[in-house]
Design an enzyme around this catalytic site. Structure first.
Site, PDB file in Angstrom:
ATOM      1  N   CYS A   8      21.104  13.130 -27.752  1.00 49.95           N
ATOM      2  CA  CYS A   8      22.276  12.462 -27.181  1.00 49.95           C
ATOM      3  C   CYS A   8      23.223  13.418 -26.469  1.00 49.95           C
ATOM      4  O   CYS A   8      24.088  12.971 -25.714  1.00 49.95           O
ATOM      5  CB  CYS A   8      23.032  11.730 -28.277  1.00 49.95           C
ATOM      6  SG  CYS A   8      22.082  10.404 -29.071  1.00 49.95           S
TER       7      CYS A   8
ATOM      8  N   HIS B  83      24.244  25.336 -30.395  1.00 49.73           N
ATOM      9  CA  HIS B  83      22.905  24.942 -30.867  1.00 49.73           C
ATOM     10  C   HIS B  83      22.712  25.478 -32.282  1.00 49.73           C
ATOM     11  O   HIS B  83      22.786  26.687 -32.514  1.00 49.73           O
ATOM     12  CB  HIS B  83      21.829  25.501 -29.940  1.00 49.73           C
ATOM     13  CG  HIS B  83      20.540  24.756 -29.984  1.00 49.73           C
ATOM     14  ND1 HIS B  83      19.861  24.499 -31.156  1.00 49.73           N
ATOM     15  CD2 HIS B  83      19.796  24.187 -28.997  1.00 49.73           C
ATOM     16  CE1 HIS B  83      18.767  23.821 -30.894  1.00 49.73           C
ATOM     17  NE2 HIS B  83      18.698  23.612 -29.587  1.00 49.73           N
TER      18      HIS B  83
ATOM     19  N   HIS C 266      31.597  -0.590 -29.367  1.00 50.43           N
ATOM     20  CA  HIS C 266      31.658  -2.031 -29.595  1.00 50.43           C
ATOM     21  C   HIS C 266      31.014  -2.814 -28.454  1.00 50.43           C
ATOM     22  O   HIS C 266      30.251  -3.760 -28.691  1.00 50.43           O
ATOM     23  CB  HIS C 266      33.114  -2.463 -29.759  1.00 50.43           C
ATOM     24  CG  HIS C 266      33.287  -3.910 -30.103  1.00 50.43           C
ATOM     25  ND1 HIS C 266      33.458  -4.895 -29.144  1.00 50.43           N
ATOM     26  CD2 HIS C 266      33.302  -4.554 -31.309  1.00 50.43           C
ATOM     27  CE1 HIS C 266      33.577  -6.063 -29.729  1.00 50.43           C
ATOM     28  NE2 HIS C 266      33.488  -5.891 -31.035  1.00 50.43           N
TER      29      HIS C 266
ATOM     30  N   ASN D 266      25.488   2.549 -28.728  1.00 58.52           N
ATOM     31  CA  ASN D 266      25.196   3.957 -28.490  1.00 58.52           C
ATOM     32  C   ASN D 266      24.129   4.035 -27.395  1.00 58.52           C
ATOM     33  O   ASN D 266      22.953   3.787 -27.648  1.00 58.52           O
ATOM     34  CB  ASN D 266      24.707   4.616 -29.781  1.00 58.52           C
ATOM     35  CG  ASN D 266      24.407   6.099 -29.613  1.00 58.52           C
ATOM     36  OD1 ASN D 266      24.391   6.625 -28.503  1.00 58.52           O
ATOM     37  ND2 ASN D 266      24.161   6.782 -30.724  1.00 58.52           N
TER      38      ASN D 266
ATOM     39  N   HIS E 235      42.904  12.959 -22.472  1.00 56.45           N
ATOM     40  CA  HIS E 235      41.962  11.877 -22.759  1.00 56.45           C
ATOM     41  C   HIS E 235      40.751  12.435 -23.505  1.00 56.45           C
ATOM     42  O   HIS E 235      40.312  13.559 -23.240  1.00 56.45           O
ATOM     43  CB  HIS E 235      41.515  11.184 -21.469  1.00 56.45           C
ATOM     44  CG  HIS E 235      42.646  10.742 -20.600  1.00 56.45           C
ATOM     45  ND1 HIS E 235      43.451   9.673 -20.906  1.00 56.45           N
ATOM     46  CD2 HIS E 235      43.127  11.254 -19.424  1.00 56.45           C
ATOM     47  CE1 HIS E 235      44.365   9.519 -19.965  1.00 56.45           C
ATOM     48  NE2 HIS E 235      44.192  10.470 -19.055  1.00 56.45           N
TER      49      HIS E 235
ATOM     50  N   HIS F 173      31.360  11.150 -28.277  1.00 51.16           N
ATOM     51  CA  HIS F 173      30.109  10.393 -28.369  1.00 51.16           C
ATOM     52  C   HIS F 173      30.174   9.362 -29.491  1.00 51.16           C
ATOM     53  O   HIS F 173      30.403   9.706 -30.663  1.00 51.16           O
ATOM     54  CB  HIS F 173      28.951  11.353 -28.615  1.00 51.16           C
ATOM     55  CG  HIS F 173      27.644  10.661 -28.822  1.00 51.16           C
ATOM     56  ND1 HIS F 173      27.088   9.817 -27.887  1.00 51.16           N
ATOM     57  CD2 HIS F 173      26.780  10.679 -29.870  1.00 51.16           C
ATOM     58  CE1 HIS F 173      25.941   9.356 -28.346  1.00 51.16           C
ATOM     59  NE2 HIS F 173      25.734   9.856 -29.538  1.00 51.16           N
TER      60      HIS F 173
END
Length: 560
Positions: A262, A341, A488, A492, A455, A459
């Site tokens: 992702c 990582h 919502h 995802n 802002h 994720h």
């Protein structure tokens, strides 16, 4: 009761189970202790190694040049001001004054070399001209109840598995307007190349058509193409599929990233940035997506059923440019990308792992320790990013408090650079003392990230993850609104999720000139990546080309 130790990743809840009906303890009250895993407390277990790494990045971003150039210039100016025209002539004609002339010429050479090196070595400005997010057709929209019914009609799941998925959906934060492919209701195998290519064509071409229409850019004008899709990687690649569909030019630099989870959208941005740095007067397109049907798990292993509940259809396409003439029409300027990582640790490497179950069904297996493993990666990434973005006042208070705790012996093991050790659950529970946290005299200073960013696009992995991140970073409900609304409304959508969040902010008309936007993504590997944008102009509320236009007035929803 709440944990108060520096590294506790577990919280406990004592539940009264009533009176024991029989046995040697009949008539006595019985209790059970529930241990819930959660994210690590970011600010109470800071690793100094990553603080140093952040300042290393800060130096690499050009501060050393900002220090050297003025010093050389001042020395050269001070030396030259000592001489008038007649003085310079006497130096040239008088061999005994040649030393001063050599000094002036040497300083001039050093100044010229320094300025030349600075201008040629500094990074090119990268602009985000515009972006597009694919909105699937309404006939693919499903409610949570319809989702379970589709799964039931497919005939692939036991009733216990269906109930488990229903329970997950009820607490997931996902609404009743997300999108899934029609093929998931089929009793046949849907993890085929045919189904994967069909879904890829729909979402990718949909997003790119929208991008080219918004920017009025011809596909042949694109010099760099980067595509990321974690699970579906056919031959020819998705990038080749795009080039073929749009008949792009033959010397385009194309890249296809697979298996990176992702957070791959920011990795793709980093690659596009590097390519733009080495290829002047060019434009790059970054496409981020995931194939839901190809990733659909038809078995009954509960750890593999979780992705079925969260992942939904989506795709983003981003146009980047290093051309100076694109500055006036661009929306954002790229400031920072920080990648972390944690794949060197076996637990992180296997936290999100694609494999077959006992029946040889392929799926993504989610580790039960994913919250704390992911939390450690997020904490490391934020610690490294902080020196680049926090105001000096916040850095001073945070760093001074950290040093004080380190030298007074009240710091944590992680603060000294040593890894923390988790205690067994029973020892963890014995360590909990309700009053010790509030009475601590060396509570660390918590940086206010709201002073660094206007802002936040975090994720939307799950409702629980968003709640924990809000608590740890000290963010408000408004700061988390874009993330919760995206989870919502669209679910995802993997690596493209952070772009649906930015589209939400634009649809609300909240992005003003000079605002800084933080996009944070995390995924398998385990990786956590951040990108920081600065708004070049005030973004007006769009009249078209935004996936939120038909529902933006319904958000923020009371259901979030």
């Amino acid at each position: 009761m709440a944990p108060t130790g520096e590294h506790h990743l577990l919280s406990t809840e004592i539940v009264n189970r009533g009176i024991e009906p029989s046995g040697p303890d009949a008539g006595s009250l019985t209790f059970s202790v529930r241990v819930r895993r959660r994210l690590p407390d970011f600010v109470r277990s800071v690793n100094l190694k990553y603080v140093r790494l952040g300042y290393h990045y800060l130096i690499n971003y050009g501060l050393i040049y900002l220090a050297i150039v003025p010093v050389v210039f001042l020395l050269f100016g001070a030396e030259v001001r000592r001489f008038g025209r007649e003085e310079v002539w006497r130096m040239v004609s008088d061999s005994t004054r040649g030393y001063d002339l050599v000094v002036v010429l040497a300083l001039f050479v050093v100044l010229t070399f320094t300025l030349t090196f600075y201008f040629f070595s500094r990074s090119r400005s990268i602009y985000l001209v515009d972006f597009a997010c694919f909105k699937p057709p309404d006939d693919l929209k499903v409610t949570k109840e319809e989702f379970i019914e589709l799964a039931r009609k497919s005939g692939k799941f036991e009733e216990a598995s269906l109930q488990f998925q229903k329970k997950i959906l009820e607490s997931s934060g996902i609404g009743d307007e997300t999108y899934v492919p029609k093929s998931i209701m089929s009793p046949d195998t849907i993890s085929t190349m045919k189904e994967g290519r069909a879904e890829a064509s729909m979402v990718i071409f949909g997003a790119l058509d929208e991008l080219f229409e918004k920017t009025r850019i011809r596909p042949k004008d694109i010099g760099i193409l980067v595509v990321n899709c974690s699970v579906f990687n056919p031959t020819p690649s998705l990038s080749a599929m795009i080039i073929n569909h749009y008949k792009m030019r033959g010397n385009i630099l194309s890249f296809n990233l697979g298996g990176m989870g992702c957070s791959a959208g920011i990795i793709a941005l980093d690659l596009a940035r590097d390519m733009l740095q080495g290829n002047p007067n060019n434009m790059a397109v970054v496409v981020s997506t995931e194939m839901v049907a190809y990733n659909w798990y038809p078995g009954n292993d509960r750890s593999m059923l979780i992705p079925n509940c969260f992942f939904r259809m989506g795709c983003s396409a981003v146009l980047l440019s290093n051309r100076r003439r694109d500055y006036r029409r661009a929306k954002y300027g790229l400031e920072h990308i920080v990648r972390t990582h944690k794949g060197g640790a076996d637990s992180s490497f296997r936290s999100v792992y694609q494999e077959e179950d006992a029946q040889k069904f392929k799926g993504l297996k989610i580790s039960r320790d994913i919250m704390e493993i992911g939390g450690e990666a997020i904490k490391t990434n934020i610690t490294t990013l902080s020196p680049l973005v926090l105001p000096f006042s916040e850095q001073f208070f945070f760093f001074s408090t950290l040093i004080r705790r380190y030298f007074t012996g009240c710091g944590t093991a992680s603060a000294s650079g040593k890894p923390s050790q988790m205690l067994p659950p029973e020892q963890e529970i014995n360590q909990f003392t309700p009053s010790s946290s509030s009475s601590s005299g060396n509570k660390p200073y918590i940086p206010d990230y709201k002073l660094a960013f206007d802002h936040f696009c975090i994720h939307p992995a799950s409702k629980t993850a968003l709640n924990e991140l809000q608590l740890n970073l000290g963010l408000t409900d408004e700061n988390m609104e874009a993330s919760r609304a995206t989870l919502h409304r669209f679910g995802n959508t993997s690596s493209s999720s952070i772009w649906y969040e930015l589209a939400y902010l634009e649809a609300k008309g909240r992005v003003k000139r000079g605002d800084r936007v933080w996009q944070l993504a995390f995924g398998s590997g385990l990786k956590c990546n951040s990108v920081v944008w600065k708004s070049i102009r005030t973004i007006e509320r769009p009249a078209a080309g935004n996936p939120w236009l038909d529902c933006i007035d319904r958000y923020p929803s009371p259901q979030l």
